[in-house]
Design an enzyme around this catalytic site. Sequence first.
Site, PDB file in Angstrom:
ATOM      1  N   HIS A  60       0.840  -1.192   0.000  1.00  0.00           N
ATOM      2  CA  HIS A  60       0.000   0.000   0.000  1.00  0.00           C
ATOM      3  C   HIS A  60       0.878   1.246   0.000  1.00  0.00           C
ATOM      4  CE1 HIS A  60      -3.639  -2.194   2.034  1.00  0.00           C
ATOM      5  NE2 HIS A  60      -3.231  -2.795   0.915  1.00  0.00           N
ATOM      6  N   GLU A  62       0.749   3.931   1.855  1.00  0.00           N
ATOM      7  CA  GLU A  62       1.141   4.417   3.183  1.00  0.00           C
ATOM      8  C   GLU A  62       2.237   3.558   3.804  1.00  0.00           C
ATOM      9  OE1 GLU A  62      -3.389   4.883   2.704  1.00  0.00           O
ATOM     10  OE2 GLU A  62      -1.860   3.409   2.213  1.00  0.00           O
ATOM     11  N   CYS A  90      -5.317   1.493   6.603  1.00  0.00           N
ATOM     12  CA  CYS A  90      -5.753   0.186   7.093  1.00  0.00           C
ATOM     13  C   CYS A  90      -4.882  -0.197   8.292  1.00  0.00           C
ATOM     14  CB  CYS A  90      -5.654  -0.861   5.980  1.00  0.00           C
ATOM     15  SG  CYS A  90      -3.953  -1.303   5.543  1.00  0.00           S
ATOM     16  N   CYS A  93      -1.147  -0.455   7.365  1.00  0.00           N
ATOM     17  CA  CYS A  93      -0.504   0.841   7.134  1.00  0.00           C
ATOM     18  C   CYS A  93      -0.374   1.639   8.422  1.00  0.00           C
ATOM     19  CB  CYS A  93      -1.276   1.622   6.075  1.00  0.00           C
ATOM     20  SG  CYS A  93      -1.176   0.847   4.447  1.00  0.00           S
TER      21      CYS A  93
END
Length: 166
Positions: A60, A62, A90, A93
Amino acid sequence: MDFHPCDDPSAAQIVAALRRANAVARHALALGRHPFGALLLAPDHETVLAEQGNIDTVQHAEATLARNAASHYAPGFLWDCTLVTTFEPCAMCAGTAYWANIGRIVYGASEEALLALTGSHAENPTLALPCREVFARGQKPVRVFGPCPELETELLAPHRGFWSDH
């Protein structure tokens, strides 16, 4: 480590940073990736130290940004920085940002808003675990700002149609 509070970004700085993160998300979309974008702001809330779009369902924006930041900056410096992301981080992250020692998170749209668009899409199996709950379980007072309702339509735009086409 002393977890001293530092000044928070202004509303105008938050909006500007979220719009820039959304430009990163649109670039990720142009590359055929999931349209998420993140950036790391220096303690002045203006200087962008790094930008990252989504790579895939495991890398991801992040988490990738936080891992890279942790390898390039000292933990004390990162504590005064801000991770800005188009959507609420999430659990993965949020945990990565926590371990990277990034002291502030700004996100634009909530996980619920994203779930309304993606449904049960196999490439986005959301966890109903708000990032504030993840941070509340830690030993450091990570500050969280979001969602930003005035930008929600703008931030959701790159996602409209994406999930139904994939």
